[in-house]
Design a protein around this motif. Structure first.
Motif, mmCIF file in Angstrom:
data_model
loop_
_atom_site.group_PDB
_atom_site.id
_atom_site.type_symbol
_atom_site.label_atom_id
_atom_site.label_comp_id
_atom_site.label_asym_id
_atom_site.label_seq_id
_atom_site.Cartn_x
_atom_site.Cartn_y
_atom_site.Cartn_z
ATOM 1 N N LYS A 49 12.504 -11.731 6.164
ATOM 2 C CA LYS A 49 11.049 -11.673 6.385
ATOM 3 C C LYS A 49 10.574 -12.748 7.353
ATOM 4 O O LYS A 49 9.381 -12.907 7.575
ATOM 5 C CB LYS A 49 10.303 -11.833 5.046
ATOM 6 C CG LYS A 49 10.639 -10.769 4.024
ATOM 7 C CD LYS A 49 10.126 -9.422 4.444
ATOM 8 C CE LYS A 49 10.398 -8.379 3.383
ATOM 9 N NZ LYS A 49 9.973 -7.057 3.752
ATOM 10 N N ARG B 167 3.147 -12.419 1.281
ATOM 11 C CA ARG B 167 1.717 -12.189 1.558
ATOM 12 C C ARG B 167 1.017 -13.484 1.933
ATOM 13 O O ARG B 167 0.273 -13.533 2.912
ATOM 14 C CB ARG B 167 1.025 -11.565 0.346
ATOM 15 C CG ARG B 167 1.336 -10.119 0.117
ATOM 16 C CD ARG B 167 0.384 -9.475 -0.867
ATOM 17 N NE ARG B 167 0.226 -10.192 -2.105
ATOM 18 C CZ ARG B 167 0.963 -10.008 -3.197
ATOM 19 N NH1 ARG B 167 1.937 -9.114 -3.184
ATOM 20 N NH2 ARG B 167 0.746 -10.699 -4.289
ATOM 21 N N LYS C 80 2.345 -14.829 5.402
ATOM 22 C CA LYS C 80 1.892 -13.980 6.511
ATOM 23 C C LYS C 80 0.433 -14.263 6.843
ATOM 24 O O LYS C 80 0.063 -14.376 7.995
ATOM 25 C CB LYS C 80 2.065 -12.502 6.165
ATOM 26 C CG LYS C 80 3.406 -11.934 6.479
ATOM 27 C CD LYS C 80 3.376 -10.448 6.258
ATOM 28 C CE LYS C 80 4.561 -9.791 6.898
ATOM 29 N NZ LYS C 80 4.471 -8.340 6.820
ATOM 30 N N VAL D 136 -0.531 -15.807 10.778
ATOM 31 C CA VAL D 136 -0.913 -14.838 11.808
ATOM 32 C C VAL D 136 -1.818 -15.507 12.832
ATOM 33 O O VAL D 136 -2.810 -16.130 12.489
ATOM 34 C CB VAL D 136 -1.617 -13.610 11.178
ATOM 35 C CG1 VAL D 136 -2.223 -12.733 12.255
ATOM 36 C CG2 VAL D 136 -0.632 -12.822 10.357
ATOM 37 N N LYS E 252 1.496 -8.664 14.771
ATOM 38 C CA LYS E 252 1.778 -9.291 13.491
ATOM 39 C C LYS E 252 0.677 -9.044 12.466
ATOM 40 O O LYS E 252 0.768 -9.494 11.347
ATOM 41 C CB LYS E 252 1.961 -10.791 13.675
ATOM 42 C CG LYS E 252 3.196 -11.159 14.451
ATOM 43 C CD LYS E 252 3.375 -12.645 14.481
ATOM 44 C CE LYS E 252 4.633 -13.010 15.239
ATOM 45 N NZ LYS E 252 4.813 -14.449 15.314
ATOM 46 N N ASP F 181 -1.475 -7.351 9.657
ATOM 47 C CA ASP F 181 -1.399 -6.352 8.606
ATOM 48 C C ASP F 181 -2.822 -5.926 8.263
ATOM 49 O O ASP F 181 -3.733 -6.753 8.221
ATOM 50 C CB ASP F 181 -0.726 -6.916 7.353
ATOM 51 C CG ASP F 181 0.781 -7.048 7.512
ATOM 52 O OD1 ASP F 181 1.355 -6.223 8.246
ATOM 53 O OD2 ASP F 181 1.359 -7.951 6.909
ATOM 54 N N SER G 78 0.715 -2.028 9.319
ATOM 55 C CA SER G 78 0.435 -2.650 10.614
ATOM 56 C C SER G 78 -0.188 -1.637 11.568
ATOM 57 O O SER G 78 -0.566 -1.972 12.673
ATOM 58 C CB SER G 78 1.721 -3.235 11.213
ATOM 59 O OG SER G 78 2.677 -2.213 11.358
#
Length: 170
Positions: free
Chosen positions: A17, A84, A87, A91, A98, A100, A146
């Motif tokens: 990941k 989560r 990320k 970002v 990238k 979400d 995404s």
């Protein structure tokens, strides 16, 4: 911990990941003491499941702090939670590759309410339903993608069923 299958799996999962981590082997005394200090915060953990995962100085596995105190955190849920959180924090603005898009269908002040609603969504076929927490509010999403067009289609599908449905992008 040397020889720990969950520890090896965690390292592999985080690498896949692209999430940076620092390993602190408990075979070194200072690392063991640090781990025990974190575990003492949550009381009796007579059956500690490795690995002990700490994110931003907060214990995530085997337990996590919730609005109702410390709760045991399932291993797979702990890894998803980390992905989560990291990320969202990493970002870059404007980096569409990238980002979400979460189709948020409900907001709850308690984890219990969010958990119940996730089960409802899963029963309705949203197998990737989940939540993220921000400033004490649990945002339950039916899907994360995404692909903004897929998020928009999902929004059209759910907006009449769940009042307040909206798309959130991180």
């Amino acid at each position: 911990m040397a020889g720990c299958g969950n520890c090896a799996y965690t390292k592999k999962y985080l690498k896949e990941k692209n999430i940076a981590y620092t390993e602190h082997p408990v075979s070194e005394k200072q690392n063991e003491e640090k781990m025990l200090k974190h575990l003492q915060q949550v009381g009796d953990l007579s059956s500690v499941v490795m690995p002990v995962i700490i994110l931003n100085n907060t214990l995530v596995h085997p337990v996590i702090h919730t609005d109702t105190g410390y709760k045991r955190m399932d291993f797979d849920n702990a890894l998803e939670y980390i992905v989560r959180k990291v990320k969202r924090e990493n970002v870059s603005k404007g980096d569409e590759n990238k980002v979400d898009h979460y189709l948020v269908c409900g907001e709850f002040n308690t984890m219990a309410g969010a958990t119940h609603f996730i089960k409802v969504l899963e029963l309705e076929g949203y197998k990737s339903a989940g939540y993220y927490e921000q400033t004490g509010v649990y945002y339950v999403y039916a899907m994360c993608t995404s692909d903004i067009e897929a998020a928009k289609r999902g929004f059209e599908e759910l907006r009449t069923k769940y009042r307040g449905t909206h798309v959130v992008s991180f």
